[in-house]
Design a protein around this motif. Structure first.
Motif, PDB file in Angstrom:
ATOM      1  N   GLU A   1       0.982  -1.141  -0.082  1.00 45.88           N
ATOM      2  CA  GLU A   1       0.009  -0.110  -0.139  1.00 45.88           C
ATOM      3  C   GLU A   1       0.880   1.495   0.036  1.00 45.88           C
ATOM      4  O   GLU A   1       0.133   2.251   0.029  1.00 45.88           O
ATOM      5  N   SER A   2       2.149   0.636   0.341  1.00 44.72           N
ATOM      6  CA  SER A   2       2.324   2.262   0.059  1.00 44.72           C
ATOM      7  C   SER A   2       2.445   3.342  -1.423  1.00 44.72           C
ATOM      8  O   SER A   2       2.740   2.141  -2.693  1.00 44.72           O
ATOM      9  N   CYS A   3       2.444   4.373  -1.084  1.00 49.14           N
ATOM     10  CA  CYS A   3       2.096   5.327  -2.980  1.00 49.14           C
ATOM     11  C   CYS A   3       3.352   5.745  -3.164  1.00 49.14           C
ATOM     12  O   CYS A   3       3.289   5.944  -4.228  1.00 49.14           O
ATOM     13  N   GLY A   4       4.412   4.769  -2.753  1.00 44.29           N
ATOM     14  CA  GLY A   4       5.753   5.328  -3.478  1.00 44.29           C
ATOM     15  C   GLY A   4       6.210   6.628  -3.816  1.00 44.29           C
ATOM     16  O   GLY A   4       7.836   6.214  -4.388  1.00 44.29           O
ATOM     17  N   ALA A   5       5.803   7.439  -2.817  1.00 43.85           N
ATOM     18  CA  ALA A   5       6.842   8.557  -2.856  1.00 43.85           C
ATOM     19  C   ALA A   5       7.476   8.926  -2.586  1.00 43.85           C
ATOM     20  O   ALA A   5       9.170  10.087  -3.126  1.00 43.85           O
ATOM     21  N   CYS A   6       8.075   7.923  -1.550  1.00 43.96           N
ATOM     22  CA  CYS A   6       9.507   8.678  -0.815  1.00 43.96           C
ATOM     23  C   CYS A   6       9.997   7.471  -0.449  1.00 43.96           C
ATOM     24  O   CYS A   6       9.365   5.997  -0.304  1.00 43.96           O
ATOM     25  N   THR A   7      11.688   7.321  -0.761  1.00 43.45           N
ATOM     26  CA  THR A   7      11.849   6.362  -0.331  1.00 43.45           C
ATOM     27  C   THR A   7      12.097   4.705   0.764  1.00 43.45           C
ATOM     28  O   THR A   7      11.793   4.075   0.594  1.00 43.45           O
ATOM     29  N   PRO A   8      12.642   5.832   1.532  1.00 46.56           N
ATOM     30  CA  PRO A   8      12.384   4.697   2.791  1.00 46.56           C
ATOM     31  C   PRO A   8      11.134   4.254   3.148  1.00 46.56           C
ATOM     32  O   PRO A   8      11.100   3.566   3.302  1.00 46.56           O
ATOM     33  N   CYS A   9       9.971   4.971   2.899  1.00 45.89           N
ATOM     34  CA  CYS A   9       8.550   3.621   2.616  1.00 45.89           C
ATOM     35  C   CYS A   9       8.571   2.731   1.786  1.00 45.89           C
ATOM     36  O   CYS A   9       8.246   1.455   1.796  1.00 45.89           O
ATOM     37  N   ARG A  10       8.859   3.204   0.303  1.00 47.21           N
ATOM     38  CA  ARG A  10       8.648   2.478  -0.710  1.00 47.21           C
ATOM     39  C   ARG A  10       9.900   1.416  -0.594  1.00 47.21           C
ATOM     40  O   ARG A  10       9.144   0.145  -0.647  1.00 47.21           O
ATOM     41  N   VAL A  11      11.226   1.361  -0.318  1.00 45.10           N
ATOM     42  CA  VAL A  11      11.848   0.925  -0.140  1.00 45.10           C
ATOM     43  C   VAL A  11      11.964  -0.157   0.853  1.00 45.10           C
ATOM     44  O   VAL A  11      12.122  -1.364   1.136  1.00 45.10           O
TER      45      VAL A  11
ATOM     46  N   SER B   1      10.313   9.373   6.856  1.00 47.21           N
ATOM     47  CA  SER B   1       9.106   9.274   6.147  1.00 47.21           C
ATOM     48  C   SER B   1       8.620  10.463   5.547  1.00 47.21           C
ATOM     49  O   SER B   1       7.932  11.033   6.614  1.00 47.21           O
ATOM     50  N   LEU B   2       8.021  10.414   4.622  1.00 48.78           N
ATOM     51  CA  LEU B   2       7.304  12.000   3.844  1.00 48.78           C
ATOM     52  C   LEU B   2       5.669  12.099   4.374  1.00 48.78           C
ATOM     53  O   LEU B   2       5.562  13.211   5.413  1.00 48.78           O
ATOM     54  N   CYS B   3       4.816  10.854   5.246  1.00 48.33           N
ATOM     55  CA  CYS B   3       3.414  10.825   6.065  1.00 48.33           C
ATOM     56  C   CYS B   3       3.027   9.970   6.674  1.00 48.33           C
ATOM     57  O   CYS B   3       4.021   9.086   7.113  1.00 48.33           O
ATOM     58  N   ALA B   4       2.358   9.981   6.965  1.00 49.35           N
ATOM     59  CA  ALA B   4       2.147   9.588   8.811  1.00 49.35           C
ATOM     60  C   ALA B   4       2.147   7.879   8.088  1.00 49.35           C
ATOM     61  O   ALA B   4       2.113   6.944   8.825  1.00 49.35           O
ATOM     62  N   PHE B   5       2.224   7.606   6.852  1.00 48.03           N
ATOM     63  CA  PHE B   5       2.387   5.868   6.752  1.00 48.03           C
ATOM     64  C   PHE B   5       3.120   5.142   7.171  1.00 48.03           C
ATOM     65  O   PHE B   5       3.250   4.272   7.914  1.00 48.03           O
ATOM     66  N   GLY B   6       4.636   5.895   6.076  1.00 48.30           N
ATOM     67  CA  GLY B   6       5.640   4.965   7.064  1.00 48.30           C
ATOM     68  C   GLY B   6       5.678   5.176   8.558  1.00 48.30           C
ATOM     69  O   GLY B   6       6.434   4.375   8.765  1.00 48.30           O
ATOM     70  N   ARG B   7       5.678   6.196   8.753  1.00 44.14           N
ATOM     71  CA  ARG B   7       5.991   6.089  10.357  1.00 44.14           C
ATOM     72  C   ARG B   7       5.121   5.453  11.001  1.00 44.14           C
ATOM     73  O   ARG B   7       5.433   4.862  12.114  1.00 44.14           O
TER      74      ARG B   7
END
Ligand code: SF4
Length: 575
Positions: free
Chosen positions: A494-504, A540-546
């Protein structure tokens, strides 16, 4: 957007869905045609078509089956339901049969967590008979006797006992009181003032119910302070596995949400409201659209409502399969037909929102509370709940509880009250091992942590958060490694892929789980989690990754002893 790209894209996702319905897929000709109709570059349409799960999955069969991969469904079948469904249908997850007869799509949550495992057969929940056949399980056949089995829900005063049953999960989202909807709107447009509506919401202390808990009055006054035109948006993209209260509200009490949205529009000076409903909730979208038509006929919506100078109308937009679309900047992109990617803030949607205009975005549960507050006064609402957090909250209990369902409770009640008094503990023969609160971005609690109060602020030092207030009971038969992999797999999917920390980072998390192989590897794998979680948390860019990082961190604490013994868990079936 209109100036840059042509027609606004609130109908773009519908247009792509129409192409998919015609021949089971969205192909290059469809993209070119839609681009021409909307005056968009083909690249922009292609971006949307390849982003959303509904279109990116590939060809659909004449019979399209969606199966839930959410946490409650994983727990209820130990991840076996997907493999059984694949065998029964003769098609793999994410694929379509060669003759086009049937396709099977995995969905992170279908919103039937009180009756897992859940399957949508076309637009309707699979009937008990169908499920019995699909799963080869006579119990499933007894469980549900017909499709669409949830009866229309009666509003009740929110007093204990909160009766609940699988067949009739209780929604008390009057919220408290349960008067007929549209009771207050005519008098507000006739004689009310914006300041009065705003001051009652401020006095109520109402905060957003989607999980972030931002003060509603502050968001509205920020929007109202920006130049017109302004918009109000209802967020019906309830994607958190474990939560289904928004679905039931939209299906069974759509007018209350519309009245709340209208009052929000009145307060901020907006003439146009939109509600984004996720495509996994087809009945909710249908009933909201029907409610809009009824409200127009009754004079609640449209030009000069109730012979006043107030114009207000609502558009229902259906998403196309994206968890991150529930984040408000991503939701605004989805409403415009674009990829539901998160963007950095500021600027906030209150100044740069839908089509670049000032926009107040509120969760549908938040909006459903507004009519009661305006009618009874903010002070009455503020007397409910906890000193730190007034009001009530819908809480969803999952299938493993003896009495699963949606309960409206006051903030501040101990979680143990929800688990033991309302939920009745776990059904036989299961033993409670952990409770997942707040979905995949929330966290895990052990049974001895249940005296914590129900509040939006972080519940534990590890950061476990209430989120949208789902409680998924995890029993002791579910392997710790399966739960850990499930948490990472959700993040990666479900990561939107906009930032690397979360996507990878979420993919690295899956790789770590796959290295588990007994005590020797476990210590290393668990140690390697720390720097990864730290990167996700701070970068992470947004609350999802955090949120993924917090949830995994709390899971590692709760399951520390099992994970030190765990062997590799590589199944992708429901985990
Ligand atoms: Fe997207 Fe994840 Fe980054 Fe949020 S944290 S912007 S969901 S990639």
């Amino acid at each position: 957007l209109q100036e840059r790209l042509g027609r606004p894209g609130t109908r773009m996702l519908d247009r792509l869905r129409q192409a998919q319905d015609e021949d089971g897929r969205v192909d290059a000709d469809d993209l070119a045609q839609a681009a021409g109709e909307f005056g968009w570059p083909v690249a922009a349409v292609t971006g949307s078509a390849t982003y959303y799960a509904d279109f990116a999955e590939g060809r659909r069969g004449r019979r399209h089956v969606r199966v839930c991969e959410g946490t409650s469904c994983l727990v209820s079948s130990q991840g076996q339901h997907i493999a059984r469904l694949e065998r029964a249908l003769g098609v793999r997850l994410g694929e379509c049969a060669a003759d086009g007869s049937v396709s099977l799509q995995g969905v992170r949550c279908l919103g039937y967590c009180y009756d897992s495992p859940a399957v949508l057969d076309g637009e309707l929940p699979a009937s008990g008979e169908t499920l019995g056949g699909l799963f080869g399980d006579p119990l499933a056949a007894q469980r549900r006797t017909r499709p669409g089995w949830v009866e229309p829900l009666k509003m009740q005063a929110a007093q204990i006992p909160y009766a609940s049953a699988v067949e009739r999960p209780v929604v008390l989202a009057g919220l408290v009181g349960g008067e007929e909807p549209w009771a207050v709107w005519p008098s507000v447009v006739a004689a009310g003032s914006r300041e009065k509506v705003m001051s009652e919401i401020a006095a109520s202390g109402l905060r957003g119910r989607g999980g972030a808990g931002f003060p509603v009055a502050k968001k509205w006054s920020m929007t109202a302070g920006e130049p017109a035109p302004r918009y109000v948006v209802g967020n019906g993209d309830e994607g958190d596995p474990g939560s289904y209260g928004d679905r039931l509200l939209m299906e069974h009490d759509p007018h209350r949400i519309l009245e709340g949205l209208a009052l929000a529009g009145f307060a901020v000076g907006a003439r146009h409201g939109l509600i984004l409903v996720r495509s996994e909730y087809p009945t909710a979208a249908e009933r909201l659209r029907a409610a809009v038509a009824q409200a127009r006929q009754a004079g609640h919506l449209g030009k000069g409502v109730h012979d006043s100078p107030v114009d207000f109308d609502v558009e229902i937009v259906v998403g196309a399969g994206s968890y991150v679309a529930g984040e408000e900047t991503a939701l605004l992109h989805a409403l415009a037909g674009l990829r539901a990617a998160v963007r950095a803030r500021p600027p906030y949607p209150t100044s740069h929102g839908f089509l670049g205009r000032p926009t107040a975005v509120n969760n549908v549960e938040t909006l459903a509370a507004v009519p009661w507050i305006v009618r009874h006064g903010g002070a009455a609402y503020a007397r409910l709940g906890h000193p730190d957090e007034p009001g009530t909250k819908l809480v969803c209990l999952s299938q493993r509880f003896r009495r699963p369902g949606v309960y409206e409770v006051e903030f501040g009640v101990p979680l143990r009250h929800l688990v033991e008094d309302l939920g009745g503990g776990l059904r036989e023969p299961y033993q409670l091992r952990a409770v997942q609160v707040g979905g995949p971005l929330g966290g895990f609690l052990t049974p001895d942590q249940l005296d914590l109060p129900l509040l939006t602020r972080p519940l534990t030092e590890a950061g476990a958060a209430l989120g949208h207030a789902s409680l998924v009971a995890v029993d002791s038969t579910v392997p710790a490694a399966a739960i850990l992999r499930h948490a990472w797999a959700f993040g990666a999917a479900e990561s939107c892929g906009a930032c690397t920390p979360c996507r990878v980072g979420t993919r690295r998390g899956i790789e770590l789980v796959e290295r588990l192989g007994g005590p020797a590897q476990a210590a290393e794998v668990l140690a390697d989690h720390e720097p990864l979680l730290e990167v996700l948390n701070v970068a992470s860019l947004c609350a999802f990754g955090r949120g993924v990082a917090c949830a995994v961190r709390s899971l590692l604490r709760v399951y520390a002893s099992e994970l030190h013994q765990a062997t590799a868990f590589t199944s992708n079936r429901g985990a």
